[in-house]
Design a protein around this motif. Structure first.
Motif, PDB file in Angstrom:
ATOM      1  N   ILE A  12       0.835  -1.197   0.000  1.00  0.00           N
ATOM      2  CA  ILE A  12       0.000   0.000   0.000  1.00  0.00           C
ATOM      3  C   ILE A  12       0.871   1.250   0.000  1.00  0.00           C
ATOM      4  O   ILE A  12       1.754   1.417   0.839  1.00  0.00           O
ATOM      5  CB  ILE A  12      -0.935   0.019   1.219  1.00  0.00           C
ATOM      6  CG1 ILE A  12      -1.970  -1.097   1.122  1.00  0.00           C
ATOM      7  CG2 ILE A  12      -1.639   1.367   1.340  1.00  0.00           C
ATOM      8  CD1 ILE A  12      -2.939  -0.941  -0.033  1.00  0.00           C
ATOM      9  N   GLU A  13       0.620   2.127  -0.960  1.00  0.00           N
ATOM     10  CA  GLU A  13       1.328   3.404  -1.038  1.00  0.00           C
ATOM     11  C   GLU A  13       0.504   4.523  -0.407  1.00  0.00           C
ATOM     12  O   GLU A  13       1.018   5.316   0.371  1.00  0.00           O
ATOM     13  CB  GLU A  13       1.638   3.749  -2.501  1.00  0.00           C
ATOM     14  CG  GLU A  13       2.748   2.928  -3.116  1.00  0.00           C
ATOM     15  CD  GLU A  13       4.115   3.304  -2.572  1.00  0.00           C
ATOM     16  OE1 GLU A  13       4.377   4.498  -2.400  1.00  0.00           O
ATOM     17  OE2 GLU A  13       4.919   2.393  -2.312  1.00  0.00           O
ATOM     18  N   ALA A  14      -0.781   4.607  -0.764  1.00  0.00           N
ATOM     19  CA  ALA A  14      -1.614   5.705  -0.252  1.00  0.00           C
ATOM     20  C   ALA A  14      -3.080   5.421  -0.535  1.00  0.00           C
ATOM     21  O   ALA A  14      -3.429   4.668  -1.455  1.00  0.00           O
ATOM     22  CB  ALA A  14      -1.209   7.036  -0.888  1.00  0.00           C
ATOM     23  N   ILE A  15      -3.952   6.029   0.293  1.00  0.00           N
ATOM     24  CA  ILE A  15      -5.389   6.076   0.021  1.00  0.00           C
ATOM     25  C   ILE A  15      -5.744   7.533  -0.210  1.00  0.00           C
ATOM     26  O   ILE A  15      -5.638   8.359   0.696  1.00  0.00           O
ATOM     27  CB  ILE A  15      -6.216   5.516   1.196  1.00  0.00           C
ATOM     28  CG1 ILE A  15      -5.872   4.055   1.455  1.00  0.00           C
ATOM     29  CG2 ILE A  15      -7.711   5.642   0.892  1.00  0.00           C
ATOM     30  CD1 ILE A  15      -6.625   3.464   2.636  1.00  0.00           C
ATOM     31  N   ASN A  16      -6.139   7.868  -1.429  1.00  0.00           N
ATOM     32  CA  ASN A  16      -6.544   9.223  -1.773  1.00  0.00           C
ATOM     33  C   ASN A  16      -8.062   9.329  -1.766  1.00  0.00           C
ATOM     34  O   ASN A  16      -8.768   8.365  -1.454  1.00  0.00           O
ATOM     35  CB  ASN A  16      -5.966   9.604  -3.138  1.00  0.00           C
ATOM     36  CG  ASN A  16      -4.443   9.585  -3.136  1.00  0.00           C
ATOM     37  OD1 ASN A  16      -3.813  10.071  -2.216  1.00  0.00           O
ATOM     38  ND2 ASN A  16      -3.860   9.000  -4.170  1.00  0.00           N
ATOM     39  N   LEU A  17      -8.563  10.495  -2.128  1.00  0.00           N
ATOM     40  CA  LEU A  17     -10.016  10.686  -2.118  1.00  0.00           C
ATOM     41  C   LEU A  17     -10.725   9.706  -3.041  1.00  0.00           C
ATOM     42  O   LEU A  17     -11.782   9.173  -2.710  1.00  0.00           O
ATOM     43  CB  LEU A  17     -10.361  12.117  -2.533  1.00  0.00           C
ATOM     44  CG  LEU A  17     -10.323  13.189  -1.436  1.00  0.00           C
ATOM     45  CD1 LEU A  17     -10.624  14.542  -2.027  1.00  0.00           C
ATOM     46  CD2 LEU A  17     -11.291  12.862  -0.310  1.00  0.00           C
ATOM     47  N   PHE A  18     -10.123   9.459  -4.211  1.00  0.00           N
ATOM     48  CA  PHE A  18     -10.806   8.658  -5.215  1.00  0.00           C
ATOM     49  C   PHE A  18     -10.176   7.283  -5.451  1.00  0.00           C
ATOM     50  O   PHE A  18     -10.818   6.407  -6.007  1.00  0.00           O
ATOM     51  CB  PHE A  18     -10.844   9.401  -6.563  1.00  0.00           C
ATOM     52  CG  PHE A  18     -11.599  10.698  -6.510  1.00  0.00           C
ATOM     53  CD1 PHE A  18     -12.982  10.713  -6.571  1.00  0.00           C
ATOM     54  CD2 PHE A  18     -10.940  11.907  -6.390  1.00  0.00           C
ATOM     55  CE1 PHE A  18     -13.691  11.904  -6.515  1.00  0.00           C
ATOM     56  CE2 PHE A  18     -11.632  13.103  -6.336  1.00  0.00           C
ATOM     57  CZ  PHE A  18     -13.012  13.112  -6.396  1.00  0.00           C
ATOM     58  N   ASN A  19      -8.930   7.098  -5.060  1.00  0.00           N
ATOM     59  CA  ASN A  19      -8.276   5.840  -5.407  1.00  0.00           C
ATOM     60  C   ASN A  19      -7.284   5.394  -4.337  1.00  0.00           C
ATOM     61  O   ASN A  19      -6.901   6.166  -3.454  1.00  0.00           O
ATOM     62  CB  ASN A  19      -7.561   5.960  -6.762  1.00  0.00           C
ATOM     63  CG  ASN A  19      -6.581   7.128  -6.793  1.00  0.00           C
ATOM     64  OD1 ASN A  19      -5.655   7.197  -6.007  1.00  0.00           O
ATOM     65  ND2 ASN A  19      -6.803   8.062  -7.712  1.00  0.00           N
ATOM     66  N   THR A  20      -6.920   4.138  -4.454  1.00  0.00           N
ATOM     67  CA  THR A  20      -5.893   3.537  -3.598  1.00  0.00           C
ATOM     68  C   THR A  20      -4.723   3.128  -4.477  1.00  0.00           C
ATOM     69  O   THR A  20      -4.923   2.504  -5.527  1.00  0.00           O
ATOM     70  CB  THR A  20      -6.445   2.299  -2.864  1.00  0.00           C
ATOM     71  OG1 THR A  20      -7.515   2.701  -2.003  1.00  0.00           O
ATOM     72  CG2 THR A  20      -5.371   1.632  -2.034  1.00  0.00           C
ATOM     73  N   LYS A  21      -3.513   3.484  -4.064  1.00  0.00           N
ATOM     74  CA  LYS A  21      -2.318   3.178  -4.844  1.00  0.00           C
ATOM     75  C   LYS A  21      -1.570   2.010  -4.209  1.00  0.00           C
ATOM     76  O   LYS A  21      -1.303   2.012  -3.013  1.00  0.00           O
ATOM     77  CB  LYS A  21      -1.402   4.396  -4.939  1.00  0.00           C
ATOM     78  CG  LYS A  21      -2.025   5.555  -5.717  1.00  0.00           C
ATOM     79  CD  LYS A  21      -1.061   6.730  -5.842  1.00  0.00           C
ATOM     80  CE  LYS A  21      -1.676   7.852  -6.677  1.00  0.00           C
ATOM     81  NZ  LYS A  21      -0.756   9.007  -6.823  1.00  0.00           N
ATOM     82  N   ILE A  22      -1.245   1.021  -5.070  1.00  0.00           N
ATOM     83  CA  ILE A  22      -0.546  -0.179  -4.610  1.00  0.00           C
ATOM     84  C   ILE A  22       0.710  -0.365  -5.447  1.00  0.00           C
ATOM     85  O   ILE A  22       0.645  -0.417  -6.676  1.00  0.00           O
ATOM     86  CB  ILE A  22      -1.445  -1.427  -4.733  1.00  0.00           C
ATOM     87  CG1 ILE A  22      -2.739  -1.232  -3.930  1.00  0.00           C
ATOM     88  CG2 ILE A  22      -0.708  -2.670  -4.266  1.00  0.00           C
ATOM     89  CD1 ILE A  22      -3.723  -2.369  -4.092  1.00  0.00           C
ATOM     90  N   ALA A  23       1.865  -0.455  -4.783  1.00  0.00           N
ATOM     91  CA  ALA A  23       3.136  -0.686  -5.472  1.00  0.00           C
ATOM     92  C   ALA A  23       3.305  -2.185  -5.683  1.00  0.00           C
ATOM     93  O   ALA A  23       3.319  -2.965  -4.725  1.00  0.00           O
ATOM     94  CB  ALA A  23       4.296  -0.126  -4.647  1.00  0.00           C
ATOM     95  N   LEU A  24       3.433  -2.593  -6.954  1.00  0.00           N
ATOM     96  CA  LEU A  24       3.558  -4.003  -7.284  1.00  0.00           C
ATOM     97  C   LEU A  24       5.018  -4.456  -7.183  1.00  0.00           C
ATOM     98  O   LEU A  24       5.938  -3.636  -7.261  1.00  0.00           O
ATOM     99  CB  LEU A  24       3.025  -4.245  -8.702  1.00  0.00           C
ATOM    100  CG  LEU A  24       1.577  -3.791  -8.952  1.00  0.00           C
ATOM    101  CD1 LEU A  24       1.148  -4.137 -10.372  1.00  0.00           C
ATOM    102  CD2 LEU A  24       0.624  -4.428  -7.948  1.00  0.00           C
TER     103      LEU A  24
END
Length: 283
Positions: free
Chosen positions: A138-150
């Motif tokens: 998990i990189e971050a949870i933003n207002l609209f999306n969640t970022k995941i580093a593969l």
């Protein structure tokens, strides 16, 4: 000529107060916008810094909400200052809000999904999670999306609504992970000999400290199944999360070398049938 001059003077007498009022209102509006955007930026930075000390994901999300809230208040204040009635602004915002809600219902559901993720907290920053076929940190949870580093360096950006509605497997929930390696050997293989070889491999790995943070004494080694043509052996070892991949690689390499020395062969047909498996499971 005198009449023309008087007309010009009258024009300036009439328009100058109006221009002064407009200029003053515009100046106030510019100042309000400048101060508002500055406060929004400052609030985002300070909120993120304050909350991120305990939870970076929560700090990132709340700082974005606080920044957007201040910007909206700034714009409403600015419009009110230049003469637009607040009631009209609220009515307009309500109408726009309904239109946006209908047109961007998926985006709004992502905001709601983000709030759900923040409240329920199924994971935190740098947790390794699995969502469907996607696995990463998990990189971050933003207002609209969640970022995941593969693992391969790519970045997956998932709508919050999809993440909130998905089955989430948090691989970092426990500090340890269970490694399970399954392989097959011929029926004429000496089971006790295989068990002793595998115990020695685990003990040597522990002694050489090539792989740390596991206890060979608590490892499971045994026959887990009887297939029509071979014995199925299973090794299960609990190990620290950060060492799981290196440990599995070391285990397979050292076991192969030990089996070669003991002249224990893995049936070729089992390789073709893909019955030699290295599986990593979580409990």
């Amino acid at each position: 000529m005198a009449n023309f001059t008087d007309s010009i003077l009258d024009f300036f007498h009439i328009t100058l107060p109006f221009i002064q009022d407009i200029s003053l209102s515009l100046l106030k509006a510019i100042i309000i916008l400048f101060v508002g955007f500055y406060l929004a930026r400052l609030a985002r930075k300070k909120t993120h810094t304050l909350i991120a000390k305990k939870d970076e994901i929560l700090g990132n999300f709340i700082s974005q909400v606080a920044s957007i809230g201040i910007i909206i208040i700034t714009i409403v204040t600015m419009l009110s200052n230049i003469g637009v009635q607040t009631t009209s602004i609220l009515t307009l915002l309500g109408t726009i809000g309904v239109a946006i809600a209908l047109a961007l219902k998926d985006s709004l559901s992502s905001i709601a999904g983000g709030i759900i993720l923040i409240v329920l907290r199924p994971f935190k920053k740098n947790d390794t999670i699995e969502i469907g076929q996607i696995s990463g940190k998990i990189e971050a949870i933003n207002l609209f999306n969640t970022k995941i580093a593969l693992p391969d360096g790519k970045l997956a950006v998932l709508p919050n609504r999809n993440v909130a509605n998905a089955t989430i497997i948090n691989c970092s929930h426990s500090q340890k992970r269970r490694i399970e390696w399954i392989f097959q050997a011929p029926y004429n293989t000496d089971i006790q000999k295989v068990r002793e070889i595998l115990k020695n491999v685990l003990t040597n790995l522990e002694k050489t400290k090539k792989v740390q943070h596991f206890d060979s004494k608590n490892a499971f080694i045994g026959v887990s199944d009887l297939s029509p043509e071979s014995l199925t052996f299973t090794i299960r070892v609990w190990i620290k999360n950060q060492d799981s991949h290196s440990f599995k690689s070391e285990l397979i390499e050292k076991t192969k070398e030990a089996f070669d020395s003991a002249q224990i062969q893995i049936p070729p047909d089992s390789l073709e049938d893909d019955s030699l498996k290295a599986l990593e499971k979580n409990q």
